[in-house]
Design a protein around this motif. Structure first.
Motif, PDB file in Angstrom:
ATOM      1  N   PHE A 159       0.837  -1.206   0.000  1.00 41.91           N
ATOM      2  CA  PHE A 159       0.000   0.000   0.000  1.00 41.91           C
ATOM      3  C   PHE A 159       0.875   1.261   0.000  1.00 41.91           C
ATOM      4  O   PHE A 159       0.600   2.225  -0.724  1.00 41.91           O
ATOM      5  CB  PHE A 159      -0.915  -0.029   1.219  1.00 41.91           C
ATOM      6  N   ILE A 160       1.934   1.254   0.796  1.00 43.77           N
ATOM      7  CA  ILE A 160       2.854   2.398   0.822  1.00 43.77           C
ATOM      8  C   ILE A 160       3.517   2.584  -0.534  1.00 43.77           C
ATOM      9  O   ILE A 160       3.696   3.713  -1.010  1.00 43.77           O
ATOM     10  CB  ILE A 160       3.907   2.192   1.930  1.00 43.77           C
ATOM     11  N   HIS A 161       3.864   1.469  -1.172  1.00 43.54           N
ATOM     12  CA  HIS A 161       4.483   1.550  -2.501  1.00 43.54           C
ATOM     13  C   HIS A 161       3.555   2.222  -3.510  1.00 43.54           C
ATOM     14  O   HIS A 161       3.990   3.072  -4.307  1.00 43.54           O
ATOM     15  CB  HIS A 161       4.841   0.142  -2.969  1.00 43.54           C
ATOM     16  N   VAL A 164       3.422   6.016  -2.771  1.00 41.41           N
ATOM     17  CA  VAL A 164       4.660   6.698  -3.165  1.00 41.41           C
ATOM     18  C   VAL A 164       4.761   6.798  -4.688  1.00 41.41           C
ATOM     19  O   VAL A 164       5.200   7.823  -5.226  1.00 41.41           O
ATOM     20  CB  VAL A 164       5.877   5.967  -2.572  1.00 41.41           C
ATOM     21  N   GLN A 165       4.343   5.752  -5.399  1.00 43.83           N
ATOM     22  CA  GLN A 165       4.382   5.810  -6.855  1.00 43.83           C
ATOM     23  C   GLN A 165       3.477   6.917  -7.390  1.00 43.83           C
ATOM     24  O   GLN A 165       3.861   7.674  -8.294  1.00 43.83           O
ATOM     25  CB  GLN A 165       3.947   4.454  -7.441  1.00 43.83           C
ATOM     26  N   LEU A 262      16.714  12.242  -6.819  1.00 41.51           N
ATOM     27  CA  LEU A 262      16.219  11.884  -5.496  1.00 41.51           C
ATOM     28  C   LEU A 262      14.826  11.276  -5.567  1.00 41.51           C
ATOM     29  O   LEU A 262      14.508  10.324  -4.841  1.00 41.51           O
ATOM     30  CB  LEU A 262      16.208  13.121  -4.591  1.00 41.51           C
ATOM     31  N   THR A 263      13.982  11.808  -6.426  1.00 44.83           N
ATOM     32  CA  THR A 263      12.653  11.228  -6.606  1.00 44.83           C
ATOM     33  C   THR A 263      12.755   9.794  -7.126  1.00 44.83           C
ATOM     34  O   THR A 263      12.032   8.893  -6.664  1.00 44.83           O
ATOM     35  CB  THR A 263      11.837  12.080  -7.585  1.00 44.83           C
ATOM     36  N   GLU A 271      10.007   0.628  -3.720  1.00 45.38           N
ATOM     37  CA  GLU A 271       9.705  -0.596  -4.468  1.00 45.38           C
ATOM     38  C   GLU A 271      10.476  -1.783  -3.889  1.00 45.38           C
ATOM     39  O   GLU A 271       9.943  -2.888  -3.743  1.00 45.38           O
ATOM     40  CB  GLU A 271      10.070  -0.402  -5.939  1.00 45.38           C
ATOM     41  N   PHE A 272      11.715  -1.560  -3.548  1.00 44.19           N
ATOM     42  CA  PHE A 272      12.521  -2.598  -2.897  1.00 44.19           C
ATOM     43  C   PHE A 272      11.914  -3.012  -1.569  1.00 44.19           C
ATOM     44  O   PHE A 272      11.822  -4.206  -1.242  1.00 44.19           O
ATOM     45  CB  PHE A 272      13.940  -2.045  -2.715  1.00 44.19           C
TER      46      PHE A 272
END
Length: 508
Positions: A159-161, A164-165, A262-263, A271-272
């Motif tokens: 969910f966090i991924h 962030v995407q 940085l982005t 993703e990792f």
């Protein structure tokens, strides 16, 4: 000076500088040995050992090994990635706040210090928080609670991924709009520059005519000198304005490039975080599930575990785009498998020792043999998980320090070493408040900082122009780690080797 003497002096200089930088990085690693071993001793001799030993009866030795291994590796990975993402966010925030013109060196130096501090604090705090959570779960609900925690955390990371995407895409769109606005502004400036150039051309022509007129009339007095002085002053002023304009454009390009990188770094590491732990979680869930449902026989579960590990590794390696998280996920999965095998082997050794004691005439009941097996398996699972998480944290730290700009590697080595010592001091001061789990998790921050220093030292070793500099830097790393820590050559050598491997991988 003869060429041979110059070459000799160059080799000696590279060797001395390389050894000193390597020794600083090695000292950072050696400083972590004593507190980490102390934390390990407190775990195996404290209240955590009993619920872990009880977990052997519930999930079996293989299930216990995979659960503890996956938990330790997930904690180490999460703490390291939290530091990287927080450092990237801090740098992005500083770039947005420092839009006004400033010196490049000041900008780079301030950003590096702020990002390093943010990384150290976030890694340490994240590791401490996860350590406290794991300790609470084991004490209250046993080892089986780690299985549900891993599942929930895997969903949460995915969910966090996604968030962030989406955020990074929005930033990219905003960046495109900003670039378009800047392009329009640059076009307007170009037109203004053309007009200014035209005016400047007319001015220069007038000045040239005045000078020609002065030459024809042979004016040698003060008026002619005043005209020439004014013309030179105007020319210097125009050159200074043009220089300031070029610096402003270069600074804007530099800030935009840093922001884009940085982005990208933040998106890659999230993703990792989201996907690297999935193979380990699946492995732990399958083996622990067999144990919970009463099918925890060693040979049967071992065959299933081996087939599962090999099939997932084959699918990941056969992927068209082998990403950094795929490689790390495979390494973590095989490490979890190794921890499980060591756990089973420790239980078998306990059985062999008990049989030898019975042959020697000592009477041992079945309950005593089982308890001895569970204790040995638990100790081995904890020790192996602890060792693998240390290696993982050092390796991930090295993957951050290795690809950095060669111009700042020496500063990174010293700064990361100082951060390591500072983190250890703070953790020892707050050890009573944090508890065993919190201290163990917080020490991951120190290991990560030591890994960054080792990774930077490894990059320095590889970039020397001669083999002498490479060997001297590596020798300095080993000497510093052994002198400050303990003279455990095998353990230290493995950590330096892991730092070399991960420092050569560019995860971006």
């Amino acid at each position: 000076m003869a060429p041979s003497q110059q070459n000799t002096k160059t080799l000696v200089r590279e060797g001395a500088i390389g050894f000193m930088l390597g020794a600083v990085g090695g000292c950072a690693l050696g400083a972590t040995v004593t507190p980490v071993n102390k934390a390990m001793t407190e775990i195996v001799s404290g209240s955590l050992l009993k619920p872990v030993a009880d977990g052997v009866r519930t999930v079996g030795p293989l299930g216990l090994g995979t659960l503890l291994g996956a938990t330790a590796l997930t904690t180490a990975m999460t703490a390291a990635i939290a530091g990287v993402t927080m450092a990237a966010l801090t740098a992005l925030l500083l770039i947005r706040l420092k839009r006004r013109r400033t010196g490049r060196a000041n900008l780079d130096g301030f950003m590096s210090i702020a990002a390093g501090l943010a990384a150290a604090l976030s890694t340490t705090s994240c590791g401490a928080a996860l350590g406290v959570i794991i300790e609470t779960l084991i004490l209250r609900s046993g080892v089986v609670a780690l299985l549900s925690a891993l599942g929930i955390f895997t969903v949460l990371k995915t969910f966090i991924h996604v968030i962030v995407q989406l955020t990074c895409r929005e930033w990219e769109c905003c960046g495109i709009l900003q670039v378009t606005a800047e392009a329009e502004e640059q076009e307007q400036k170009k037109l203004e520059a053309l007009e200014a150039e035209q005016r400047e051309r007319v001015t220069v022509e007038i000045e040239q005519r005045i000078i020609a007129f002065e030459t024809e009339k042979r004016i040698e007095g003060e008026d002619g000198l005043d005209y020439r002085t004014a013309w030179k002053a105007q020319q210097q002023e125009r050159e200074e304005i043009e220089k300031l304009r070029r610096e402003a454009v270069e600074l804007a390009v530099q800030q935009r490039t840093i922001q884009e990188r940085l982005t990208k770094v933040m998106a890659k590491y999230v993703e990792f975080l989201a996907f690297s732990g999935i193979p380990m979680t699946v492995t732990a869930a399958v083996t622990a599930g067999f144990g919970i449902f009463g099918f925890g026989d060693y040979r049967f579960v071992f065959v299933v575990l081996l087939a599962l590990v090999l099939s997932m590794a084959f699918m990941l390696m056969r992927s068209m785009h082998l990403n950094f998280w795929m490689f790390t996920g495979c390494v973590g999965m095989f490490a979890t498998f190794a921890i499980a095998v060591l756990t089973v082997h420790a239980g078998q050794e306990a059985v062999e020792v008990s049989l030898k004691m019975q042959k020697a005439g000592q009477v041992l009941s079945k309950e005593n043999i089982t308890a001895h097996m569970d204790q040995r398996a638990s100790l081995e699972a904890i020790a192996a998980g602890f060792f693998v998480s240390k290696m993982c944290q050092v390796g991930l730290g090295a993957s951050v320090g290795g690809p950095l700009d060669p111009k700042v590697l020496d500063k990174v080595i010293v700064g990361a070493s100082m951060s390591t010592v500072a983190i250890i001091s703070v953790v020892e001061t707050l050890s009573v408040v944090l508890g065993v789990g919190g201290v163990t998790g917080a020490l991951l921050g120190a290991l990560g900082a030591a890994g960054v220093s080792l990774g930077a030292a490894t990059a320095v070793a590889v970039q020397w122009s001669s083999l002498t500099g490479t060997i001297s830097t590596t020798a300095g790393m080993l000497f510093g780690a052994l002198a400050i820590g303990q003279w455990d050559i095998v353990n230290t050598g493995l950590q330096v080797l892991v730092a070399y491997m991960f420092a050569m991988i560019n995860p971006y």
